[in-house]
Write an enzyme that holds these catalytic residues in place. Sequence first.
Site, PDB file in Angstrom:
ATOM      1  N   SER A 162       8.113  -0.496   2.696  1.00 13.24           N
ATOM      2  CA  SER A 162       8.736   0.778   2.326  1.00 13.24           C
ATOM      3  C   SER A 162       9.419   1.442   3.514  1.00 13.24           C
ATOM      4  CB  SER A 162       7.681   1.753   1.797  1.00 13.24           C
ATOM      5  OG  SER A 162       7.035   1.229   0.677  1.00 13.24           O
TER       6      SER A 162
ATOM      7  N   GLU B  49       6.026   4.261 -13.225  1.00 14.18           N
ATOM      8  CA  GLU B  49       7.330   4.161 -13.912  1.00 14.18           C
ATOM      9  C   GLU B  49       7.919   2.763 -13.715  1.00 14.18           C
ATOM     10  OE1 GLU B  49       6.563   6.716 -11.811  1.00 14.18           O
ATOM     11  OE2 GLU B  49       6.164   8.163 -13.399  1.00 14.18           O
TER      12      GLU B  49
ATOM     13  N   GLU C 240       0.093  -8.458  -4.492  1.00 12.51           N
ATOM     14  CA  GLU C 240      -0.358  -7.080  -4.289  1.00 12.51           C
ATOM     15  C   GLU C 240      -0.833  -6.463  -5.599  1.00 12.51           C
ATOM     16  OE1 GLU C 240       2.683  -4.247  -3.138  1.00 12.51           O
ATOM     17  OE2 GLU C 240       1.166  -3.018  -2.170  1.00 12.51           O
TER      18      GLU C 240
ATOM     19  N   GLN D  84       1.402  -4.029   5.811  1.00 16.28           N
ATOM     20  CA  GLN D  84       2.596  -4.414   5.040  1.00 16.28           C
ATOM     21  C   GLN D  84       3.716  -3.428   5.342  1.00 16.28           C
ATOM     22  OE1 GLN D  84       2.179  -3.491   0.958  1.00 16.28           O
ATOM     23  NE2 GLN D  84       3.793  -4.832   0.250  1.00 16.28           N
TER      24      GLN D  84
HETATM   25  C1  LIG Z   1      -1.461   5.591  -0.591  1.00 22.47           C
HETATM   26  C2  LIG Z   1      -0.199   4.802  -0.413  1.00 22.47           C
HETATM   27  C3  LIG Z   1      -0.212   3.662   0.368  1.00 22.47           C
HETATM   28  C4  LIG Z   1       0.956   2.942   0.569  1.00 22.47           C
HETATM   29  N1  LIG Z   1       0.909   1.838   1.396  1.00 22.47           N
HETATM   30  C5  LIG Z   1       2.063   1.149   1.648  1.00 22.47           C
HETATM   31  C6  LIG Z   1       2.053   0.053   2.568  1.00 22.47           C
HETATM   32  O1  LIG Z   1       1.012  -0.312   3.144  1.00 22.47           O
HETATM   33  N2  LIG Z   1       3.213  -0.573   2.828  1.00 22.47           N
HETATM   34  C7  LIG Z   1       4.377  -0.228   2.226  1.00 22.47           C
HETATM   35  O2  LIG Z   1       5.379  -0.871   2.485  1.00 22.47           O
HETATM   36  N3  LIG Z   1       4.421   0.831   1.347  1.00 22.47           N
HETATM   37  C8  LIG Z   1       3.296   1.516   1.060  1.00 22.47           C
HETATM   38  N4  LIG Z   1       3.322   2.586   0.179  1.00 22.47           N
HETATM   39  C9  LIG Z   1       4.595   3.012  -0.381  1.00 22.47           C
HETATM   40  C10 LIG Z   1       4.759   2.775  -1.883  1.00 22.47           C
HETATM   41  O3  LIG Z   1       4.978   1.424  -2.155  1.00 22.47           O
HETATM   42  C11 LIG Z   1       5.950   3.628  -2.319  1.00 22.47           C
HETATM   43  O4  LIG Z   1       5.569   4.978  -2.174  1.00 22.47           O
HETATM   44  C12 LIG Z   1       6.339   3.367  -3.775  1.00 22.47           C
HETATM   45  O5  LIG Z   1       6.876   2.079  -3.911  1.00 22.47           O
HETATM   46  C13 LIG Z   1       7.348   4.394  -4.284  1.00 22.47           C
HETATM   47  O6  LIG Z   1       8.421   4.490  -3.397  1.00 22.47           O
HETATM   48  P1  LIG Z   1       8.904   5.943  -2.900  1.00 22.47           P
HETATM   49  O7  LIG Z   1       7.707   6.661  -2.387  1.00 22.47           O
HETATM   50  O8  LIG Z   1      10.048   5.729  -1.958  1.00 22.47           O
HETATM   51  O9  LIG Z   1       9.388   6.692  -4.195  1.00 22.47           O
HETATM   52  P2  LIG Z   1      10.787   6.492  -4.927  1.00 22.47           P
HETATM   53  O10 LIG Z   1      11.083   5.059  -5.088  1.00 22.47           O
HETATM   54  O11 LIG Z   1      11.808   7.344  -4.250  1.00 22.47           O
HETATM   55  O12 LIG Z   1      10.463   7.101  -6.340  1.00 22.47           O
HETATM   56  C14 LIG Z   1      10.420   8.509  -6.592  1.00 22.47           C
HETATM   57  C15 LIG Z   1      10.131   8.711  -8.076  1.00 22.47           C
HETATM   58  O13 LIG Z   1      11.208   8.123  -8.851  1.00 22.47           O
HETATM   59  C16 LIG Z   1      10.694   7.179  -9.766  1.00 22.47           C
HETATM   60  N5  LIG Z   1      11.614   6.047  -9.859  1.00 22.47           N
HETATM   61  C17 LIG Z   1      12.227   5.393  -8.839  1.00 22.47           C
HETATM   62  N6  LIG Z   1      12.997   4.399  -9.321  1.00 22.47           N
HETATM   63  C18 LIG Z   1      12.839   4.405 -10.662  1.00 22.47           C
HETATM   64  C19 LIG Z   1      13.365   3.609 -11.713  1.00 22.47           C
HETATM   65  N7  LIG Z   1      14.187   2.592 -11.465  1.00 22.47           N
HETATM   66  N8  LIG Z   1      12.982   3.892 -12.978  1.00 22.47           N
HETATM   67  C20 LIG Z   1      12.134   4.929 -13.247  1.00 22.47           C
HETATM   68  N9  LIG Z   1      11.613   5.723 -12.280  1.00 22.47           N
HETATM   69  C21 LIG Z   1      11.960   5.458 -11.014  1.00 22.47           C
HETATM   70  C22 LIG Z   1       9.377   6.713  -9.161  1.00 22.47           C
HETATM   71  O14 LIG Z   1       8.512   6.204 -10.150  1.00 22.47           O
HETATM   72  C23 LIG Z   1       8.861   7.997  -8.535  1.00 22.47           C
HETATM   73  O15 LIG Z   1       8.224   8.797  -9.503  1.00 22.47           O
HETATM   74  C24 LIG Z   1       2.166   3.332  -0.049  1.00 22.47           C
HETATM   75  C25 LIG Z   1       2.175   4.483  -0.853  1.00 22.47           C
HETATM   76  C26 LIG Z   1       1.006   5.222  -1.038  1.00 22.47           C
HETATM   77  C27 LIG Z   1       1.067   6.446  -1.899  1.00 22.47           C
END
Ligand SMILES: Cc1cc2nc3c(=O)[nH]c(=O)nc-3n(C[C@H](O)[C@H](O)[C@H](O)COP(=O)(O)OP(=O)(O)OC[C@H]3O[C@@H](n4cnc5c(N)ncnc54)[C@H](O)[C@@H]3O)c2cc1C
Length: 429
Positions: free
Chosen positions: A149, A398, A264, A146
């Site tokens: 991100s 969150e 998902e 997928q």
């Molecule tokens: C083990 C693992 C596997 C993954 N596999 C995939 C995959 O196969 N494909 C893929 O596309 N992605 C994948 N991901 C990515 C995952 O979907 C993202 O890490 C997740 O959506 C959070 O995005 P970010 O890391 O950019 O954090 P951010 O969005 O930058 O968030 C940072 C912090 O801010 C908080 N935050 C952000 N926006 C808000 C809001 N509006 N209100 C309150 N709090 C908020 C979040 O909760 C978090 O604590 C994976 C992640 C992990 C850890």
Amino acid sequence: MGRTPRPTPLRSAAAVSPSPPTVVNVGDVPRTDTTTTDEDLVRSALGALLEAHDPATTSTAAFLGARFDAGLAWVSFPPGAGGLGVSPGLQAVVESELRRVKAPNESERNVIGYGMAAPTILAHGTDAQRARYLRPLFTCEEIWCQLFSEPGAGSDVAGLATRAVRDGDEWMVNGQKVWTTLAHTARFGLLVTRTDPDVPKHRGLTYFIVDMHAPGVEVRPLRQITGDAEFNEVFFTDVRIPDGQRLDAVGAGWRVATTTLMNERVAIGGGVPARSSGIINEALRVWRQRPQRTAAQRDRLMTLWVEAEVGRITNMRARAMRRAGTPGPEGSVAKLMGAELNKRIFELCVDLLGMEGTLFPTHYEMRRPDRAELSGGMDVRHSFLRSRANSIEGGTSEIMRNILGERVLGLPGEPRGDKDVPWAQIPRS
Ligand SMILES: Cc1cc2nc3c(=O)[nH]c(=O)nc-3n(C[C@H](O)[C@H](O)[C@H](O)COP(=O)(O)OP(=O)(O)OC[C@H]3O[C@@H](n4cnc5c(N)ncnc54)[C@H](O)[C@@H]3O)c2cc1C
């Protein structure tokens, strides 16, 4: 796996995203919503499958292929697409019988394929796309990942920047994705791109199936706290995607992505293990092995057991509602509860281990797993570290709370100043 979109009102989300058939773990809920005729159909297909293909002597790919052809991959899918067009409730009959006879099952190697790609292709793909992709997906001859991100778009996935530009019958893709689980084993990826930067962010997206072996696709490992590199960063440099690999209309990418993300959440949090099995069983196992236990630890164990049971029963109710055609917010409830509970269960396990809990079971070498080990799958100390990601992957806790607050409790929505602004005009770093 990926994240969950920022919440939108439930009604509009449901309206744009037809509820796809449930394909996730089936098993323990007695079915009550199907006719005898449909069950007879399933049982007779099962009998014929097992008679012609002995699970003990048939290769995994051959058995799964025959199972797909018999309409027993996902029974609610249409005939010819791996199903029989019957109620998803009858999937339980298939799974329990095939489990009983120890039939080959490779689904763990293709969690994104089974949990997200299949229902997305079914809901938004053409007949030709269904015919091309579903069977080898089910046999696990083709693994899926997928690609949602990006470094600048996680929770706010609609803000993504990977560009696809049309060039005749092809699209040229440039950009970067990140945290891509199993990209190193995947043959195909679910890719969301920006095709129109001059409209608001949700409207300028287009969804493709990308060949992960195409020229210009580069997969680099990302090492996790467990030492493993289960996920990756993926770079696209002038990657050409035929227009025939587009899912749904140009500009409809958000609608397709919503289907993937709804599935998902259910795929991650929606399992219904037997009582006292699953993750809570890890805590029970460690508890039984440790002679030095305190009353306070017993209290923690009992509290966690009760919460695990509540989660299990909630998932049973959610499954029944999906079968009745009314998917509720339970997918988000299950994702949130499951993630937070897993973390607390493994914390207790490590506490019960005492000083041993501070050691790591291996030399911390980098492994490249061929399956997503959502809660570990190894030693509980490894699982403890892996479980820390549960409240991030598939949408952070969150974001789940935001969804529940807005859609279930009806609380005021977050301010979303960029919703109606053309994507190109939104400031970004
Ligand atoms: C083990 C693992 C596997 C993954 N596999 C995939 C995959 O196969 N494909 C893929 O596309 N992605 C994948 N991901 C990515 C995952 O979907 C993202 O890490 C997740 O959506 C959070 O995005 P970010 O890391 O950019 O954090 P951010 O969005 O930058 O968030 C940072 C912090 O801010 C908080 N935050 C952000 N926006 C808000 C809001 N509006 N209100 C309150 N709090 C908020 C979040 O909760 C978090 O604590 C994976 C992640 C992990 C850890």
